[in-house]
Design an enzyme around this catalytic site. Structure first.
Site, PDB file in Angstrom:
ATOM      1  N   GLU A  15       1.028  -1.564   0.121  1.00 31.29           N
ATOM      2  CA  GLU A  15      -0.355  -0.076  -0.168  1.00 31.29           C
ATOM      3  C   GLU A  15       0.809   0.987   0.185  1.00 31.29           C
ATOM      4  OE1 GLU A  15      -2.376   0.208   3.414  1.00 31.29           O
ATOM      5  OE2 GLU A  15      -3.663   1.577   3.326  1.00 31.29           O
ATOM      6  N   LYS A  66      -8.787   2.697  -2.565  1.00 35.43           N
ATOM      7  CA  LYS A  66      -9.385   1.682  -1.831  1.00 35.43           C
ATOM      8  C   LYS A  66     -11.011   1.921  -0.989  1.00 35.43           C
ATOM      9  CE  LYS A  66      -7.305   1.145   3.141  1.00 35.43           C
ATOM     10  NZ  LYS A  66      -5.762   1.661   4.295  1.00 35.43           N
ATOM     11  N   CYS A 102      -5.270  -2.941   2.268  1.00 35.49           N
ATOM     12  CA  CYS A 102      -5.057  -3.196   3.037  1.00 35.49           C
ATOM     13  C   CYS A 102      -6.658  -3.847   4.297  1.00 35.49           C
ATOM     14  CB  CYS A 102      -4.606  -2.127   3.753  1.00 35.49           C
ATOM     15  SG  CYS A 102      -3.869  -2.281   5.087  1.00 35.49           S
TER      16      CYS A 102
END
Lengths: 536, 536
Positions: A41, A112, A148
């Site tokens: 990330e 994300k 994540c």
């Protein structure tokens, strides 16, 4: 098909250096005939970039870096984290994104979706949440990308892994910057098992490694098959290129559990990277002969090398002979430079200076703090003169209770063990000696009754065997009074500790950054008001 | 119909005290035949409660308080801010909410929809966003409720005011905890004009007043009619009960603009409330004869009374006679207690202590910092012995550039002028003298060339007339390099200042909390990495 997870150590803001590292690894992967390689990330910017995101040049530089990376992807597929956005003085900057690149083409970008905004995370401050989750086809393989938290959907309504599977994904890449704490290793394994098994899909989980300010990233990338069996594991606390052949997806390996040594390794990496990434080479710290400074010295030596750690004994009239002996013995055992700088004369001079103001008054905590602050001043003088970084040596229990002196023993650029309870300090001290196979930390440092030695016959006014876990229950486990009573603590003692914690907030606000190794550390992840009139 | 806006000063965590105050004002309002009274955002808990929200007892106590308030609403309608939720170890706690209470009944609850998560705000950390916006009927009047940011919808897609109007609202109550900064007063007025006018609806805007840690709330509640004309205004920087008869909705009054005196008033309130709410009475600060400590002393005297401020001169061999004279003159003019505590002997003793380590080395910044830290130690000793709170006196320009000593002049429980640029310090010093009608701050303090006086013939190495606004352009206005070049700054000078700002991050992380009075202060609203390898 060969897949690689590039578990790298980036540096926040060093877009140039991070990009160079990424491209070098891509070249190596091409040489190794890797088909798909995934980086962590925000690998381009380093994580967490925080308010650097508000800088135009920062965002632009990160986009230019992405283009440079794209140019270097002939015959390979690359997944890499970057910031898609711009700083236009709107509320947010854009997206925390994963780029999917194949053969010099940007195939797609996945933003994300789940933005952690708790504890040390602040992502809703900077990023918008993705509204879509895509499935991409690469070499006839349908893959889903996650960043994540997208995997950690327990507490969210939006279940990203399930969604990707339903959209036809055959495999998921999850790119991470997931900080270490003691329980994290097991939590992460359990989560991966649950998600892969429930959704019947393999997950390629790549984590960054290295430390940034208070955070340590442990790496430990993992690959798990659709049955919930682990098939590959990356190293802990160091860089790794985890290469995996999809043909081996039916493997079933035993992955490593959490062990106490991880805690030591996390702290060592925390110290090492703080120095390396901020350009410092040598550390200086006060050695009192006590357990806290002893353990801090050992960790620093592991992190920086014995030639880069300077221990300073700063005895006063209240320092016992055994303390001086223990400090000296530790320094000898560690083979580090050892200075003895007595504070008596300066202490006398300071008292003389204040004698009119303090005329007729008894000595009290003022004189104790004076000594601690003279010591802080000496360490900072050595820091200023020789470009050493001062390490602060207080533990979490002390910091909670305010049993420490602001601008005194709290001085320092980095607080090494501020997230270890007093009990944990003892455990790790013993573990360190055990690993080394000899008593580096003198037995008497471990066995004697803790004392600040700031006045005659002073001993720490706490039964740490009781108070150290009580503080952990309050801070880490967020136990309420009722639960603490059930655990056998007395109401008076609970109230006393709660008040001590509250009243020391102002000190902690000015504390050096400390390396986080528990679920809840003092520092950026705990935001308490200083002026706080809540009555517990 | 008579409406009242209760512009009150709450205290974070003091649920009992806040509730008592709210109920007393409700009683008064009943006596005054008020029909509807509105209190600020989170009036029950105080704002911002931060991580106190994670405490079970805190949330419960706030709900109990709401019930107490409900019992006291016979024949009156009350709007009050509270937390609706519970701490169940989920990601968030619940809702930042406005309760609508009438005649002992909870008529409805409106949750906050737009959650500010920028600068000093962190609301997505704790709260969920409302999915609905309701219109309630009270005394045949259809009203909409908003919490603070719900009005500031410019940067959001969700336009709450428009939505409420469309749903039939005839009038909006907006309850706030909206912190002060210089430009805020005008921004707020413009926003209210725009929203009321565009949506053709009157808005009753009630703000809290008082300070909490770094934040100052200016009050200045406002009522505006559907044509965008103001009809009533609450006091600035003090509590107020703003009573308004709906019959007067066609009024058109001139409301107060921002004036520099507001800045002084904000700082005075910031100091006063920090002391009052944290239980301190007396302040101690170093007086150097310079402009920064002089202005800080004046603000403190206004906040605490001259009997509660102690000025300390701590001369060294490098202190000029004019500095000592200026410090003494200021103390005399303010009629405050004045101590002279020379640091020469302790400085000599410290150098003697370090002479082996420093043998053969030239004096440098180390010896300068030693002096600053001895002074910090003296002030902290006075604080410890007499329970004074130390005020730190550095300004924003210095703090930006790192031209200040950690654990030295940066020591203190509160930093009073750390959000004033050097130029602003001069402005306010002159304004203070003007308001007082005499030279409280000696002319020479204002006119002399700034110097830290830590070595012979030392003067601050900055042309503040140039650097002070440059720092503001970078920090407050987030200008990029290109824009700074356009403004006439040189590339070399820009890079130098950017690097200085970056390199001083570690100092600011350990700075005392400072009172925020600009759009962007150092402190909780600016989150920069310490380890930062971005090359400007």
């Amino acid at each position: 098909m060969k897949i690689a997870l590039a578990q790298i150590n980036t540096s926040v803001g060093d877009i140039e250096g991070n990009t160079k590292k990424i491209i070098e690894i891509i070249q190596k992967a091409k040489f190794l005939k890797i088909d798909i390689i995934a980086f962590p990330e925000l690998a381009i910017t380093g994580y967490p970039p925080l308010d650097l995101l508000y800088n135009d040049e920062f965002i632009e530089s990160n986009l230019n870096a992405l283009n440079e990376i794209i140019k270097n992807t002939e015959d390979i597929t690359v997944i890499v984290g970057f910031v898609e956005g711009k700083n236009d003085n709107k509320l947010k900057v854009g997206y925390n994104a994963a780029a999917l690149i194949n053969n010099k083409n940007l195939i797609g970008v996945q933003h994300k979706t789940l933005l952690p905004t708790y504890d040390v995370f602040d992502e809703a401050r900077y990023f918008y949440s993705s509204k879509e989750n895509y499935v991409f086809e690469i070499n006839k393989l349908k893959i889903g990308l996650q960043v994540c938290e997208d995997l950690w959907d327990n507490n969210y309504e939006n279940k990203i892994t399930k969604k990707l599977k339903e959209k036809g994904a055959e495999l998921i890449f999850n790119i991470n910057a997931s900080p270490f704490y003691k329980e994290k290793i097991l939590e992460r394994q359990n989560l991966l098992k649950k998600q892969s098994n429930e959704n019947n899909i393999p997950i390629f989980y790549v984590n960054q490694v290295g430390a940034q300010d208070e955070l340590v990233f442990d790496g430990n990338s993992l690959i798990i098959n659709e049955k919930g069996n682990f098939v590959a594991e990356g190293k802990k606390f160091e860089e790794d290129l985890l290469i995996f052949d999809l043909d081996n997806l039916n493997n079933d390996i035993k992955v490593s559990n959490y062990e106490d040594k991880d805690l030591l390794d996390a702290l060592i990496l925390g110290v090492r990277d703080y120095f390396k990434k901020s350009g410092f080479k040598k550390a200086v710290l006060g050695l009192s002969g006590g357990i806290d400074s002893s353990l801090t010295a050992c960790i620093s030596v592991e992190a920086l090398g014995k030639e880069n750690v300077i221990g300073v004994s700063m005895p006063s009239r209240y320092s016992s002979q055994h303390s001086r002996d223990d400090a000296k013995e530790l320094a000898d055992n560690l083979e580090i430079e050892y200075l003895v700088i007595p504070i008596g004369k300066t202490f006398d001079s300071m008292k003389e200076t204040l004698k009119d103001e303090f005329f007729g008054l008894k000595e009290d905590i003022t004189e104790e703090n004076l000594q601690a602050r003279i010591r802080g001043n000496i360490l900072m003088a050595l820091s200023n003169k020789f470009d050493y970084l001062v390490l602060s040596t207080g533990n979490k229990t002390e910091l909670a209770l305010g049993y420490c002196t602001l601008y005194g023993d709290m001085s320092g650029g980095l607080s090494v063990i501020s997230d270890l309870s007093k009990n944990e300090v003892y455990n790790l001290a013993k573990l360190y000696n055990k690993i080394k196979g000899k008593e580096i930390i003198p037995k008497s440092s471990i066995e004697k009754i803790p004392s600040a030695e700031l006045r005659e016959d002073q001993f720490d006014p706490f039964d740490y065997s009781r108070i150290s876990p009580l503080v952990d229950e309050i801070i880490e486990n967020r136990r309420n009074k009722e639960e603490l009573l059930e655990k056998g603590y007395q109401e008076k003692e609970i109230n006393d500790i709660l008040n001590k914690i509250k009243n020391a907030e102002y000190k902690r606000k000015q504390a050096a950054p400390g390396i986080k190794v528990t679920k809840k550390a003092f520092g950026i992840g705990r935001k308490m008001p200083i002026v706080n009139n809540f009555k517990y």
